[in-house]
Design a protein around this motif. Structure first.
Motif, PDB file in Angstrom:
ATOM      1  N   ILE A  50       7.933  10.010  -5.577  1.00 46.87           N
ATOM      2  CA  ILE A  50       7.483   8.659  -5.277  1.00 46.87           C
ATOM      3  C   ILE A  50       8.347   7.610  -5.972  1.00 46.87           C
ATOM      4  CG2 ILE A  50       5.747   8.561  -7.114  1.00 46.87           C
ATOM      5  CD1 ILE A  50       3.980   7.056  -5.023  1.00 46.87           C
ATOM      6  N   ASP A  51       8.871   7.918  -7.165  1.00 48.71           N
ATOM      7  CA  ASP A  51       9.748   6.966  -7.849  1.00 48.71           C
ATOM      8  C   ASP A  51      11.071   6.793  -7.117  1.00 48.71           C
ATOM      9  OD1 ASP A  51       8.066   6.149  -9.823  1.00 48.71           O
ATOM     10  OD2 ASP A  51       8.782   7.568 -11.333  1.00 48.71           O
ATOM     11  N   ASP A  52      11.571   7.827  -6.469  1.00 51.70           N
ATOM     12  CA  ASP A  52      12.802   7.709  -5.685  1.00 51.70           C
ATOM     13  C   ASP A  52      12.596   6.776  -4.496  1.00 51.70           C
ATOM     14  OD1 ASP A  52      14.006   9.470  -7.406  1.00 51.70           O
ATOM     15  OD2 ASP A  52      13.699  11.212  -6.119  1.00 51.70           O
ATOM     16  N   VAL A  53      11.441   6.857  -3.865  1.00 48.51           N
ATOM     17  CA  VAL A  53      11.140   6.019  -2.706  1.00 48.51           C
ATOM     18  C   VAL A  53      10.986   4.567  -3.129  1.00 48.51           C
ATOM     19  CG1 VAL A  53       9.459   5.572  -0.885  1.00 48.51           C
ATOM     20  CG2 VAL A  53      10.074   7.914  -1.464  1.00 48.51           C
ATOM     21  N   LEU A  54      10.351   4.333  -4.268  1.00 43.37           N
ATOM     22  CA  LEU A  54      10.077   2.968  -4.729  1.00 43.37           C
ATOM     23  C   LEU A  54      11.247   2.327  -5.455  1.00 43.37           C
ATOM     24  CD1 LEU A  54       6.431   3.433  -5.996  1.00 43.37           C
ATOM     25  CD2 LEU A  54       7.201   2.523  -3.818  1.00 43.37           C
ATOM     26  N   GLY A  55      12.271   3.050  -5.797  1.00 39.47           N
ATOM     27  CA  GLY A  55      13.428   2.472  -6.462  1.00 39.47           C
ATOM     28  C   GLY A  55      13.558   2.840  -7.925  1.00 39.47           C
ATOM     29  N   SER A  74      -8.493   5.603 -16.346  1.00 42.25           N
ATOM     30  CA  SER A  74      -9.495   4.537 -16.241  1.00 42.25           C
ATOM     31  C   SER A  74      -9.080   3.242 -16.930  1.00 42.25           C
ATOM     32  CB  SER A  74     -10.848   5.006 -16.791  1.00 42.25           C
ATOM     33  OG  SER A  74     -11.314   6.092 -16.032  1.00 42.25           O
ATOM     34  N   HIS A  75      -7.789   3.028 -17.109  1.00 44.58           N
ATOM     35  CA  HIS A  75      -7.308   1.750 -17.645  1.00 44.58           C
ATOM     36  C   HIS A  75      -7.616   0.666 -16.613  1.00 44.58           C
ATOM     37  CE1 HIS A  75      -4.387  -1.274 -19.061  1.00 44.58           C
ATOM     38  NE2 HIS A  75      -4.563  -0.701 -20.244  1.00 44.58           N
ATOM     39  N   PRO A  76      -8.067  -0.537 -17.056  1.00 46.15           N
ATOM     40  CA  PRO A  76      -8.537  -1.543 -16.088  1.00 46.15           C
ATOM     41  C   PRO A  76      -7.444  -2.305 -15.331  1.00 46.15           C
ATOM     42  CG  PRO A  76      -8.776  -2.366 -18.312  1.00 46.15           C
ATOM     43  CD  PRO A  76      -8.325  -0.936 -18.430  1.00 46.15           C
ATOM     44  N   ARG A  77      -6.177  -2.232 -15.739  1.00 48.41           N
ATOM     45  CA  ARG A  77      -5.121  -2.996 -15.066  1.00 48.41           C
ATOM     46  C   ARG A  77      -4.017  -2.074 -14.571  1.00 48.41           C
ATOM     47  NH1 ARG A  77      -5.745  -8.114 -14.831  1.00 48.41           N
ATOM     48  NH2 ARG A  77      -3.622  -8.664 -14.314  1.00 48.41           N
ATOM     49  N   ALA A  78      -3.353  -2.535 -13.497  1.00 48.54           N
ATOM     50  CA  ALA A  78      -2.252  -1.762 -12.926  1.00 48.54           C
ATOM     51  C   ALA A  78      -1.222  -2.719 -12.343  1.00 48.54           C
ATOM     52  CB  ALA A  78      -2.766  -0.832 -11.835  1.00 48.54           C
ATOM     53  N   TYR A  79       0.035  -2.320 -12.424  1.00 47.70           N
ATOM     54  CA  TYR A  79       1.104  -3.054 -11.748  1.00 47.70           C
ATOM     55  C   TYR A  79       1.012  -2.707 -10.265  1.00 47.70           C
ATOM     56  CZ  TYR A  79       3.087  -3.326 -16.447  1.00 47.70           C
ATOM     57  OH  TYR A  79       3.288  -3.542 -17.777  1.00 47.70           O
ATOM     58  N   PHE A  80       1.498  -3.606  -9.398  1.00 46.78           N
ATOM     59  CA  PHE A  80       1.473  -3.299  -7.976  1.00 46.78           C
ATOM     60  C   PHE A  80       2.693  -3.864  -7.277  1.00 46.78           C
ATOM     61  CE2 PHE A  80      -0.248  -7.517  -7.939  1.00 46.78           C
ATOM     62  CZ  PHE A  80       0.122  -8.058  -6.720  1.00 46.78           C
ATOM     63  N   MET A  81       3.065  -3.241  -6.176  1.00 47.30           N
ATOM     64  CA  MET A  81       4.109  -3.752  -5.279  1.00 47.30           C
ATOM     65  C   MET A  81       3.749  -3.323  -3.873  1.00 47.30           C
ATOM     66  SD  MET A  81       7.520  -1.379  -5.658  1.00 47.30           S
ATOM     67  CE  MET A  81       7.707  -1.459  -7.408  1.00 47.30           C
ATOM     68  N   GLN A  82       4.150  -4.133  -2.913  1.00 46.32           N
ATOM     69  CA  GLN A  82       3.874  -3.828  -1.507  1.00 46.32           C
ATOM     70  C   GLN A  82       5.186  -3.575  -0.790  1.00 46.32           C
ATOM     71  OE1 GLN A  82       1.506  -7.204  -0.223  1.00 46.32           O
ATOM     72  NE2 GLN A  82      -0.326  -5.930  -0.381  1.00 46.32           N
ATOM     73  N   ILE A  83       5.216  -2.492  -0.022  1.00 41.46           N
ATOM     74  CA  ILE A  83       6.427  -2.095   0.711  1.00 41.46           C
ATOM     75  C   ILE A  83       6.039  -1.780   2.148  1.00 41.46           C
ATOM     76  CG2 ILE A  83       8.277  -0.388   0.871  1.00 41.46           C
ATOM     77  CD1 ILE A  83       8.101  -0.047  -2.130  1.00 41.46           C
ATOM     78  N   GLN A  84       6.876  -2.207   3.076  1.00 44.69           N
ATOM     79  CA  GLN A  84       6.669  -1.896   4.495  1.00 44.69           C
ATOM     80  C   GLN A  84       7.192  -0.491   4.743  1.00 44.69           C
ATOM     81  OE1 GLN A  84       5.294  -4.322   6.612  1.00 44.69           O
ATOM     82  NE2 GLN A  84       5.035  -2.658   8.045  1.00 44.69           N
ATOM     83  N   THR A  85       6.296   0.497   4.824  1.00 50.65           N
ATOM     84  CA  THR A  85       6.707   1.895   4.992  1.00 50.65           C
ATOM     85  C   THR A  85       6.601   2.362   6.431  1.00 50.65           C
ATOM     86  OG1 THR A  85       4.473   2.629   4.451  1.00 50.65           O
ATOM     87  CG2 THR A  85       6.069   2.550   2.645  1.00 50.65           C
ATOM     88  N   ARG A  86       5.903   1.621   7.274  1.00 47.37           N
ATOM     89  CA  ARG A  86       5.728   2.002   8.675  1.00 47.37           C
ATOM     90  C   ARG A  86       6.342   0.937   9.558  1.00 47.37           C
ATOM     91  NH1 ARG A  86      -0.530   3.966   8.313  1.00 47.37           N
ATOM     92  NH2 ARG A  86      -0.181   5.577   6.774  1.00 47.37           N
TER      93      ARG A  86
END
Length: 109
Positions: A50-55, A74-86
């Motif tokens: 998954i890291d190869d796909v995301l960069g 169960s950590h309350p925060r997460a980094y996020f990014m949106q990618i057009q995969t389809r």
């Protein structure tokens, strides 16, 4: 395996001779090559991580964080990014990464 005619360059086709022997033959030239042993070819492709796909790690350096609970720690925060995969008419895929430096679990929505 795709074989080509040495004279005209056309694709050789698999045929059965009168003696029930398999051979490659050209449909334009009088060329044929008898098959003396079985021909097999297998290719196994390595799936990307998954890291190869995301960069890789560089892609996660300048991303925003949101209130999304990590399913692993169960950590309350997460980094996020949106990618057009389809295709363009499908919604974007949201990828998350846990903000906890000990976890860094990746998942997607």
């Amino acid at each position: 395996m795709v074989a080509f005619c040495p004279l005209c360059g056309n694709t050789l086709f698999l045929e059965e001779s009168v003696e029930s022997q398999m051979l490659f033959s050209c449909r334009t030239c009088p060329i044929f090559f008898p098959i003396k042993k079985p021909i097999t070819n297998r290719s196994y492709y390595k799936l990307k991580e998954i890291d190869d796909v995301l960069g890789g790690e560089e892609a996660w350096k300048n991303v925003d964080s949101t209130e999304e609970r990590c399913p692993k720690c169960s950590h309350p925060r997460a980094y996020f990014m949106q990618i057009q995969t389809r295709s363009a008419d499908e919604p974007m895929t949201t990828f998350y990464r846990c903000c906890n430096p000990d976890c860094h679990h990746n998942w997607r929505e």
